[in-house]
Design an enzyme around this catalytic site. Structure first.
Site, mmCIF file in Angstrom:
data_model
loop_
_atom_site.group_PDB
_atom_site.id
_atom_site.type_symbol
_atom_site.label_atom_id
_atom_site.label_comp_id
_atom_site.label_asym_id
_atom_site.label_seq_id
_atom_site.Cartn_x
_atom_site.Cartn_y
_atom_site.Cartn_z
ATOM 1 N N CYS A 2 -8.849 -0.702 8.624
ATOM 2 C CA CYS A 2 -10.042 -0.096 9.209
ATOM 3 C C CYS A 2 -10.489 1.121 8.389
ATOM 4 O O CYS A 2 -9.678 1.862 7.878
ATOM 5 C CB CYS A 2 -9.843 0.372 10.649
ATOM 6 S SG CYS A 2 -9.261 -0.914 11.735
ATOM 7 N N ARG A 27 -8.667 -1.141 1.976
ATOM 8 C CA ARG A 27 -7.754 -0.872 3.092
ATOM 9 C C ARG A 27 -7.467 -2.127 3.908
ATOM 10 O O ARG A 27 -6.537 -2.141 4.712
ATOM 11 C CB ARG A 27 -8.355 0.179 4.030
ATOM 12 C CG ARG A 27 -8.566 1.512 3.357
ATOM 13 C CD ARG A 27 -9.483 2.378 4.169
ATOM 14 N NE ARG A 27 -8.820 2.926 5.335
ATOM 15 C CZ ARG A 27 -8.211 4.100 5.380
ATOM 16 N NH1 ARG A 27 -8.172 4.844 4.311
ATOM 17 N NH2 ARG A 27 -7.646 4.535 6.483
ATOM 18 N N TRP A 73 -10.052 -4.116 11.047
ATOM 19 C CA TRP A 73 -8.914 -5.023 10.864
ATOM 20 C C TRP A 73 -8.414 -5.308 12.273
ATOM 21 O O TRP A 73 -7.939 -4.409 12.969
ATOM 22 C CB TRP A 73 -7.841 -4.338 10.016
ATOM 23 C CG TRP A 73 -6.736 -5.242 9.573
ATOM 24 C CD1 TRP A 73 -6.723 -6.036 8.454
ATOM 25 C CD2 TRP A 73 -5.455 -5.416 10.198
ATOM 26 N NE1 TRP A 73 -5.531 -6.696 8.358
ATOM 27 C CE2 TRP A 73 -4.727 -6.346 9.412
ATOM 28 C CE3 TRP A 73 -4.854 -4.900 11.349
ATOM 29 C CZ2 TRP A 73 -3.438 -6.754 9.735
ATOM 30 C CZ3 TRP A 73 -3.571 -5.308 11.672
ATOM 31 C CH2 TRP A 73 -2.875 -6.235 10.866
ATOM 32 N N ASN A 99 -11.219 3.832 14.536
ATOM 33 C CA ASN A 99 -9.998 3.294 13.915
ATOM 34 C C ASN A 99 -8.825 3.737 14.770
ATOM 35 O O ASN A 99 -8.816 4.884 15.228
ATOM 36 C CB ASN A 99 -9.758 3.896 12.525
ATOM 37 C CG ASN A 99 -10.796 3.487 11.524
ATOM 38 O OD1 ASN A 99 -11.587 2.606 11.785
ATOM 39 N ND2 ASN A 99 -10.783 4.132 10.371
ATOM 40 N N GLY A 100 -7.821 2.879 14.914
ATOM 41 C CA GLY A 100 -6.628 3.262 15.668
ATOM 42 C C GLY A 100 -6.427 2.352 16.862
ATOM 43 O O GLY A 100 -7.074 1.306 16.976
ATOM 44 N N GLU A 476 11.442 -7.085 -4.406
ATOM 45 C CA GLU A 476 10.070 -6.645 -4.661
ATOM 46 C C GLU A 476 9.265 -7.763 -5.348
ATOM 47 O O GLU A 476 8.101 -8.003 -5.001
ATOM 48 C CB GLU A 476 10.104 -5.367 -5.521
ATOM 49 C CG GLU A 476 8.761 -4.840 -5.976
ATOM 50 C CD GLU A 476 7.776 -4.550 -4.841
ATOM 51 O OE1 GLU A 476 8.168 -4.530 -3.664
ATOM 52 O OE2 GLU A 476 6.584 -4.358 -5.172
ATOM 53 N N LYS A 480 5.856 -9.403 -3.863
ATOM 54 C CA LYS A 480 4.592 -9.479 -4.628
ATOM 55 C C LYS A 480 4.077 -10.913 -4.630
ATOM 56 O O LYS A 480 2.904 -11.163 -4.385
ATOM 57 C CB LYS A 480 4.777 -9.046 -6.089
ATOM 58 C CG LYS A 480 4.896 -7.601 -6.391
ATOM 59 C CD LYS A 480 3.692 -6.754 -6.088
ATOM 60 C CE LYS A 480 3.713 -6.300 -4.658
ATOM 61 N NZ LYS A 480 4.218 -5.052 -4.294
ATOM 62 N N GLU A 483 2.890 -12.153 -1.051
ATOM 63 C CA GLU A 483 1.724 -11.522 -0.430
ATOM 64 C C GLU A 483 0.407 -11.879 -1.108
ATOM 65 O O GLU A 483 -0.629 -11.886 -0.460
ATOM 66 C CB GLU A 483 1.886 -10.001 -0.308
ATOM 67 C CG GLU A 483 1.865 -9.239 -1.615
ATOM 68 C CD GLU A 483 1.940 -7.730 -1.399
ATOM 69 O OE1 GLU A 483 2.575 -7.057 -2.203
ATOM 70 O OE2 GLU A 483 1.347 -7.224 -0.429
ATOM 71 N N HIS A 499 26.658 -18.672 0.120
ATOM 72 C CA HIS A 499 26.992 -18.493 1.538
ATOM 73 C C HIS A 499 25.899 -19.040 2.456
ATOM 74 O O HIS A 499 25.836 -18.675 3.628
ATOM 75 C CB HIS A 499 27.262 -17.013 1.822
ATOM 76 C CG HIS A 499 28.416 -16.477 1.040
ATOM 77 N ND1 HIS A 499 29.711 -16.870 1.268
ATOM 78 C CD2 HIS A 499 28.455 -15.636 -0.021
ATOM 79 C CE1 HIS A 499 30.517 -16.266 0.401
ATOM 80 N NE2 HIS A 499 29.772 -15.513 -0.394
ATOM 81 N N LYS A 594 -4.210 -2.338 3.256
ATOM 82 C CA LYS A 594 -3.565 -1.420 2.308
ATOM 83 C C LYS A 594 -2.858 -0.286 3.036
ATOM 84 O O LYS A 594 -1.758 0.101 2.698
ATOM 85 C CB LYS A 594 -4.632 -0.852 1.366
ATOM 86 C CG LYS A 594 -4.098 0.106 0.308
ATOM 87 C CD LYS A 594 -3.354 -0.645 -0.750
ATOM 88 C CE LYS A 594 -2.704 0.250 -1.776
ATOM 89 N NZ LYS A 594 -1.635 -0.461 -2.503
HETATM 90 C C1 F6R Z 1 3.178 -4.457 -0.660
HETATM 91 C C2 F6R Z 1 2.771 -3.199 -0.064
HETATM 92 C C3 F6R Z 1 3.303 -2.856 1.275
HETATM 93 C C4 F6R Z 1 3.470 -1.333 1.418
HETATM 94 C C5 F6R Z 1 3.850 -0.979 2.856
HETATM 95 C C6 F6R Z 1 4.077 0.500 3.013
HETATM 96 O O1 F6R Z 1 2.615 -4.624 -1.922
HETATM 97 O O2 F6R Z 1 1.987 -2.465 -0.627
HETATM 98 O O3 F6R Z 1 4.504 -3.500 1.539
HETATM 99 O O4 F6R Z 1 4.439 -0.894 0.526
HETATM 100 O O5 F6R Z 1 2.827 -1.385 3.725
HETATM 101 O O6 F6R Z 1 2.952 1.236 2.679
HETATM 102 P P1 F6R Z 1 3.058 2.738 2.262
HETATM 103 O O7 F6R Z 1 3.830 2.830 0.999
HETATM 104 O O8 F6R Z 1 1.640 3.189 2.085
HETATM 105 O O9 F6R Z 1 3.757 3.451 3.382
#
Ligand code: F6R
Length: 599
Positions: A2, A27, A73, A99-100, A476, A480, A483, A499, A594
């Site tokens: 949002c 975002r 969102w 937002n919220g 990680e 990546k 997602e 296991h 984001k």
């Molecule tokens: C994945 C990604 C998310 C953020 C997570 C935490 O690429 O970006 O997993 O790492 O939402 O976000 P922050 O770091 O902003 O607290």
């Protein structure tokens, strides 16, 4: 997650609001809307989908100098035109974006709004209906304050009153909101990025504050109606930082920025003599702790796992790493003198913030490592270390991850040095080597595109394996890939396969293995053989000096504690190309946001 924009001035508001919303697209959102206020009244345009869909329904003939907008969102109610903001009160007098999450929505409806027919499924509508209800007996400002005092939960709000032209009513609690100040205008924005083209002067709002915004003034009050005086600050954002330039995607641009970010971090944390330095207060908090608790989500928690290794090895302090969403409800038995480190690119993640609030209630000290100065987690912690990565716009985090690992390495190193440990490490030199190695990897994109083409064109799943620190990087890499390409991907500790997980291996299953650690080089290669014997399509990414003939890619040699900073880059690029080849929206993957500002 949002985003809000608002404008009040002398120009046409529509384009300013839409451009601002476009800057907030990163975002994450699934519908958007604006309200434009002129002498004929308040005109609302909203649409499900992208800003481009909204643009298509905005009436270009409506000329208005005041307006508010929002990207939504979905949390309460599906993504739809009806649930998109702005929302209006029953009579149409009040129009509001939010937002919220309002947690006591049902109670408020039951107590005050039984006679009101709600149009949407959102929790937001309760706010605008309450303002209308109270406004029947008091001035708008009082009705707005009275409403806000009743709300439980998080909000950033911008509201128009058809009977008060030339005014935006704004408020904030737990969700970010800024007021931008211009020559003959003011703007409202969730993030300075949205309005940096208009002004670099912003006034920060604190929780439970309201602002009455006019063209030429912005008056801030707390919820008791007391005046708050706050000067604007200069947002240090370079407009070019938030443009894609010649890149097809922000993600690719941000991957390429990593060498520069590492160099910026070295500079930012060096003193006049070139030695690495961190505030004495932070180092004494580190030295005073008998255990460190790292709390984070997603990619930031993966950086935290690497940080644990760094702090334990370089500073000799035990570290636990916890997912914020779990920690809050299932707190482990804490040690006597804990220090909490919150890692968050955005500094706004609600899960992390709710743990920080609990930690502060318990009276413990907290350090936030974030990319966003002035963010909620930064403001509310005792100390902050900045990432200096520049705005990260692609939803998939890349440069923030490597920046987090680099800053954690510096923190660990400076703490170890302050403790008098004899560290056989010239970290400035090693980070310089890392930056060069990153450049080499960013220059080898075709190799990683080739790997994506060979291994992932029709894959339904993919496993990343590694041992020790490589396991954390595998987690990680898997995040990546899943997602942005929607391929089901998981990271596993190499030794754990047998296991259980090895049952999933069949002919052609892609398995990407990292081999950058001398101590486990033999054992991870044995794990690769085990899966290859069962038909897996294996791809080993190793490091110079530990390489073998069968390896698919050999990384430049770097210090063994810092390998995540380079080994993650092939995984970021493989994910990028896999998503690209599948026609996925790389920068704005489905369902993701984001800045995750709801728990
Ligand atoms: C994945 C990604 C998310 C953020 C997570 C935490 O690429 O970006 O997993 O790492 O939402 O976000 P922050 O770091 O902003 O607290």
């Amino acid at each position: 997650m949002c985003g809000i924009t608002g404008y009040i001035g002398t120009n046409d508001a529509k384009e300013i609001l839409l451009k601002g919303l476009e800057k907030l697209e990163y975002r994450g959102y699934d519908s958007a809307g604006i309200a434009a206020f002129n002498q004929d009244g308040i005109h609302i345009f909203k649409e499900k989908g992208r800003i481009a869909d909204l643009r298509a329904v905005v009436d270009g003939n409506v000329n208005a100098q005041t307006g508010i907008g929002q990207t939504r969102w979905a949390t309460h109610g599906a993504p739809s035109k009806i649930n998109a903001h702005p929302h209006q009160s029953a009579s149409g007098r009040f129009t509001l974006v939010h937002n919220g999450v309002i947690e006591n929505e049902s109670e408020l409806k039951a107590k005050y709004l039984q006679d009101v027919t709600f149009i949407s499924e959102t929790d937001t509508e309760v706010i605008v209906q309450l303002v209308e209800k109270f406004s029947k007996k008091m001035e708008t400002e009082e009705a707005f304050l009275k409403t806000l005092r009743l709300l439980n939960g998080s909000y950033a709000i911008a509201m128009l009153d058809a009977e008060t032209p030339g005014t935006i009513f704004a408020a904030k609690n737990k969700s970010p909101l800024l007021i931008g100040v211009g020559e003959d205008f003011h703007v409202v924005a969730s993030d300075a990025m949205a309005m940096i083209q208009m002004t670099d002067q912003f006034i920060e709002l604190m929780d439970k504050e309201i602002v009455i915004v006019k063209k030429d003034r912005a008056d801030i009050y707390n919820l008791n109606g007391e005046v708050i005086i706050r000067e604007p600050y200069r947002a240090e954002l370079d407009v070019t930082d938030i443009e894609k330039g010649t890149y097809p995607h922000y993600m690719l641009k941000e991957i390429d920025e990593q060498p520069l970010v590492i160099r910026k971090i070295i500079q930012a944390y060096q003193d006049g003599s070139g030695s690495l330095r961190i505030d004495d207060e932070i180092i004494s908090a580190m030295l005073g702790a008998d255990r460190i608790y790292i709390v984070a989500c997603g990619t930031s928690s993966h950086a935290g796992l690497v940080g644990k290794q760094l702090i334990e090895k370089l500073a000799d302090i035990p570290v636990e790493v916890h997912l914020a969403s779990e920690f809050g409800y299932n707190m482990p038995l804490l040690c006597e003198k804990p220090l909490f480190i919150f890692i968050s690119q955005s500094g706004e993640t609600a899960d992390s913030r709710s743990v920080l609030v609990k930690v502060k209630e318990l009276g413990y000290r907290a350090l936030t490592i974030t990319n966003v100065p002035g963010s909620t987690l930064s403001r509310e912690a005792d100390y902050t270390l900045l990432l200096h990565a520049g705005p990260e716009i692609a939803v998939a985090s890349t440069k923030a991850y490597t920046a987090q690992v680099a800053v954690l390495a510096i923190l660990a190193f400076v703490t170890g040095r302050a403790k008098g440990l004899s560290l056989d490490l010239d970290l400035v030199k090693e980070l310089g080597i890392i930056a060069n190695a990153m450049e080499t990897l960013c220059g080898a994109k075709e190799e990683f595109e080739q790997i994506a083409t060979e291994y992932l064109p029709a894959a339904i799943n993919c496993f990343f394996i590694g041992r020790s620190i490589d396991y954390f990087v595998g987690l990680e890499g898997a995040l990546k890939l899943k997602e942005i390409s929607y391929i089901q991907a998981e990271g596993f500790a190499g030794g754990e396969l047998k296991h259980g997980t090895i049952a999933l291996i069949e002919k052609g299953t892609p398995v990407i293995a990292l081999a950058t650690q001398a101590v486990v080089n033999g054992s991870i290669r044995a794990n690769v053989k085990e899966v290859a014997a069962r038909g897996a399509h294996t791809c080993i990414i190793s490091m110079k000096g530990l390489d073998a003939e069968e390896d698919r890619f050999i990384l430049p040699a770097v210090h063994e504690l810092l390998t995540p900073l380079v080994s993650v880059i092939p995984l970021q690029l493989i994910a990028y190309y896999a998503a690209l080849h599948r026609g996925c929206d790389v920068d704005k993957p489905r369902n993701l946001a984001k800045s995750v500002t709801v728990e």
